[in-house]
Design a protein around this motif. Structure first.
Motif, mmCIF file in Angstrom:
data_model
loop_
_atom_site.group_PDB
_atom_site.id
_atom_site.type_symbol
_atom_site.label_atom_id
_atom_site.label_comp_id
_atom_site.label_asym_id
_atom_site.label_seq_id
_atom_site.Cartn_x
_atom_site.Cartn_y
_atom_site.Cartn_z
ATOM 1 N N UNK A 343 1.434 -1.279 0.348
ATOM 2 C CA UNK A 343 0.189 -0.168 0.202
ATOM 3 C C UNK A 343 0.978 0.973 -0.084
ATOM 4 N N UNK A 344 0.517 2.510 -1.099
ATOM 5 C CA UNK A 344 0.994 3.784 -0.510
ATOM 6 C C UNK A 344 0.834 3.803 1.148
ATOM 7 N N UNK A 345 2.248 5.570 1.190
ATOM 8 C CA UNK A 345 1.331 5.961 2.350
ATOM 9 C C UNK A 345 0.542 6.696 2.361
ATOM 10 N N UNK A 346 -0.997 6.540 3.404
ATOM 11 C CA UNK A 346 -2.030 6.991 3.092
ATOM 12 C C UNK A 346 -2.769 6.570 2.342
ATOM 13 N N UNK A 347 -2.592 5.142 2.114
ATOM 14 C CA UNK A 347 -3.591 5.347 0.752
ATOM 15 C C UNK A 347 -4.129 3.914 0.782
ATOM 16 N N UNK A 473 -22.775 -5.598 -16.527
ATOM 17 C CA UNK A 473 -22.423 -6.726 -14.745
ATOM 18 C C UNK A 473 -20.894 -6.626 -14.513
ATOM 19 N N UNK A 474 -19.778 -6.946 -15.509
ATOM 20 C CA UNK A 474 -18.454 -6.458 -15.316
ATOM 21 C C UNK A 474 -18.429 -5.317 -14.335
ATOM 22 N N UNK A 475 -18.677 -4.054 -15.198
ATOM 23 C CA UNK A 475 -18.738 -2.939 -14.760
ATOM 24 C C UNK A 475 -19.161 -2.851 -12.984
ATOM 25 N N UNK A 476 -20.430 -3.102 -12.849
ATOM 26 C CA UNK A 476 -21.429 -2.972 -11.838
ATOM 27 C C UNK A 476 -20.065 -3.751 -10.221
ATOM 28 N N UNK A 477 -19.093 -4.845 -10.922
ATOM 29 C CA UNK A 477 -18.672 -5.106 -9.566
ATOM 30 C C UNK A 477 -17.693 -4.168 -10.192
ATOM 31 N N UNK A 478 -16.572 -3.385 -10.960
ATOM 32 C CA UNK A 478 -15.794 -2.681 -10.420
ATOM 33 C C UNK A 478 -15.945 -1.699 -10.153
ATOM 34 N N UNK A 479 -17.436 -1.225 -10.177
ATOM 35 C CA UNK A 479 -17.330 0.115 -8.855
ATOM 36 C C UNK A 479 -17.010 0.138 -7.567
ATOM 37 N N UNK A 480 -16.964 -1.372 -7.577
ATOM 38 C CA UNK A 480 -17.026 -1.477 -5.747
ATOM 39 C C UNK A 480 -15.461 -1.288 -5.613
ATOM 40 N N UNK A 481 -14.786 -1.060 -6.519
ATOM 41 C CA UNK A 481 -13.615 -1.374 -6.065
ATOM 42 C C UNK A 481 -12.714 -0.010 -6.242
ATOM 43 N N UNK A 482 -13.089 0.676 -5.049
ATOM 44 C CA UNK A 482 -12.455 2.640 -4.387
ATOM 45 C C UNK A 482 -10.075 2.757 -5.230
ATOM 46 N N UNK A 483 -10.862 3.368 -6.152
ATOM 47 C CA UNK A 483 -9.284 3.888 -6.267
ATOM 48 C C UNK A 483 -8.843 5.433 -5.395
ATOM 49 N N UNK A 484 -7.461 5.102 -5.056
ATOM 50 C CA UNK A 484 -6.744 6.373 -4.388
ATOM 51 C C UNK A 484 -6.995 7.069 -4.766
ATOM 52 N N UNK A 485 -6.886 7.455 -6.583
ATOM 53 C CA UNK A 485 -7.347 8.379 -7.244
ATOM 54 C C UNK A 485 -8.335 8.902 -7.825
#
Length: 505
Positions: A343-347, A473-485
């Motif tokens: 993990x990045x610092x603060x991420x 359906x794939x994008x619906x699941x990907x939306x559950x993956x929060x980005x640090x950006x």
């Protein structure tokens, strides 16, 4: 007679980088002056190790040597395909080094195989585990012209089922971290020694039995010296080859009368890329400093043939029984859950589990498509996939015709193009699990975005086979993956910004 042996193993690997629609690696600005990271690391590491300078004193070059002739090594098949194409002279040096080591070490070559595209095998579906190993073995045989004695496991990720698979394929040994060992004992003893703290004696090989002890179903294990390997990888030990040789010498027992081997294992990129000039330190260690201290550089296969195990070992099951690895203190959580490793610092790393979940979801649907559509065309869709590596390695007309003769049903002779699309869909279905996507700090990273491109291409091929509608359906699941950006927000945002624009119209 020499009784102290040294084995340096280099794991040389970069993830596949080609645009899945064009087959071309695009410019990667983060690689600096080089076109892409493959090119940069080849310039800094892969090529220089094939022509490393051994210092003769006073700054003069005594000779140029090929480090690959004196180290155990594996190179990822997808990297080798690029290396053969783009750096052919240096690629040939790898093959020559293995051939020379076979001559020097009674047929035991320095090169070992690798599971095809660096997936974390304990987390993979059993069908994918098998294909990954079969493809890695086939790629090795085609390049090095012999059977490998071992296969490198991505991130050393391993569990009992993976070892059984290696046994089934006739492999002799595996290389693991000492932290993966649970207990050990002399063969024939009833008393186990707890080595779960990483304290296993790594100067000897160990036998691992799939079933009852003394059965023929076994594989042998080498556990590398963890502290020494860490010192090379992260402590710049190879900047002083004489000091490295002294550290090696101290690892050997002063009392044990039998031969011993000390093995160290790092990413091969340590030697020249991660640490500038470490390729020169490695050369001096192997060709000068080690010999002066009575250490002989060999490979694991040669040592095993001369010194069969007298001890056996068992492995840790890992958290939730999912296995262990060399680069995650939490088993294989780095590639499957919210693990802080990398993990990045603060991420945060909360994106890792949803990314795995989304790709697993997609993999199941692509497998169903392969079975249903492929079942109408192919005698055995999964056997055809396992054999497809032969066509990828040799797409000549004669080989292609022979491939379809073996696998197409008699009534589908005119539909080879449809079957080919399904097999390509399956190839991308495996590429989207390349481990590097989870290794770093964010889902918006170069490696994770690359895996999402493979997923997109697989879905496109599925649509061409008449099974569209997967992307929503794939994008619906990907939306559950929060980005640090914040500019991407989540995996669906990464997909929209970094993947869709790359697809061909």
């Amino acid at each position: 007679m020499t009784t102290r042996y040294l084995c340096v193993h280099g794991h040389f690997y970069q993830p596949p980088r080609e645009n899945p629609w064009t087959g071309v690696i695009e410019r990667q600005p983060s690689a600096g002056e080089d076109h892409d990271w493959n090119a940069r690391i080849a310039r800094e590491c892969y090529g220089p190790n094939a022509r490393a300078r051994v210092d003769g004193g006073g700054g003069e070059t005594a000779r140029l040597v090929n480090n690959y002739e004196r180290i155990s090594f594996n190179v990822g098949p997808t990297l080798l395909s690029w290396y053969e194409r783009e750096r052919n002279a240096d690629y040939r040096k790898l093959l020559e080094a293995d051939a020379e080591s076979c001559r020097r070490l009674a047929g035991h070559g320095n090169a070992i195989a690798q599971a095809y595209n660096h997936t974390i095998l304990p987390l993979s579906h059993p069908d994918d585990q098998l294909t990954q190993v079969l493809w890695g073995l086939a790629d090795f045989r085609r390049r090095f012209g012999r059977k490998p004695e071992a296969l490198w496991l991505a991130e050393c990720a391993c569990d009992d089922s993976v070892l059984r698979l290696l046994i089934d394929q006739g492999l002799k040994y595996a290389i693991l971290s000492p932290a993966q060992a649970l207990r050990a004992r002399p063969i024939g003893s009833r008393q186990w020694l707890d080595v779960s703290s990483g304290s296993i004696d790594n100067r000897r090989p160990y036998r691992w039995w799939s079933g009852a002890p003394q059965s023929s179903s076994h594989i042998d294990l080498f556990f590398y010296d963890g502290a020494l390997s860490q010192a090379v990888a992260f402590g710049r030990l190879m900047s002083d080859a004489n000091r490295a040789a002294d550290e090696l010498l101290r690892r050997f027992s002063q009392k044990r009368p039998t031969s011993e081997l000390v093995g160290l294992c790092t990413d091969g990129e340590t030697y020249g890329h991660h640490e500038k000039f470490a390729d020169l330190g490695l050369a001096y260690l192997l060709y000068e400093a080690a010999g002066r201290r009575g250490l002989s550089a060999v490979n694991f296969g040669w040592y095993l043939a001369k010194h069969p195990p007298t001890w056996q070992a068992q492995l840790k099951p890992g958290p939730q029984g999912l296995g262990t690895s060399w680069s995650c203190a939490h088993g294989v959580a780095r590639w499957s859950s919210d693990c802080p490793c990398g993990a990045a610092e603060g991420g945060q790393t909360r994106w890792r589990a949803p990314l795995r979940c989304a790709l697993d979801w997609l993999r199941r649907r692509l497998a169903d498509i392969h079975e249903s559509r492929g079942g109408a065309l192919l005698k055995s869709p999964w056997e055809a996939r396992n054999d497809y590596i032969g066509l990828l390695l040799d797409p000549s007309p004669d080989n292609e015709e022979a491939f379809w003769d073996r696998h197409l049903k008699s009534g589908a002779r005119g539909r080879a193009g449809e079957a080919l699309r399904l097999l390509e869909m399956q190839r991308f279905s495996m590429l989207m699990f390349t481990s590097c996507a989870w290794f770093f700090a964010d889902i918006a990273g170069l490696e994770a975005a690359q895996n999402l491109k493979y997923a997109a291409r697989a879905m496109e091929l599925a649509a061409q086979a008449g099974a569209g509608g997967l992307e929503a359906g794939f994008l619906k699941l990907l939306a559950l993956a929060p980005s640090n950006n914040a500019s991407y927000r989540d995996g669906a945002g990464v997909y929209s910004a970094l993947v869709r624009p790359k697809a061909l119209p």
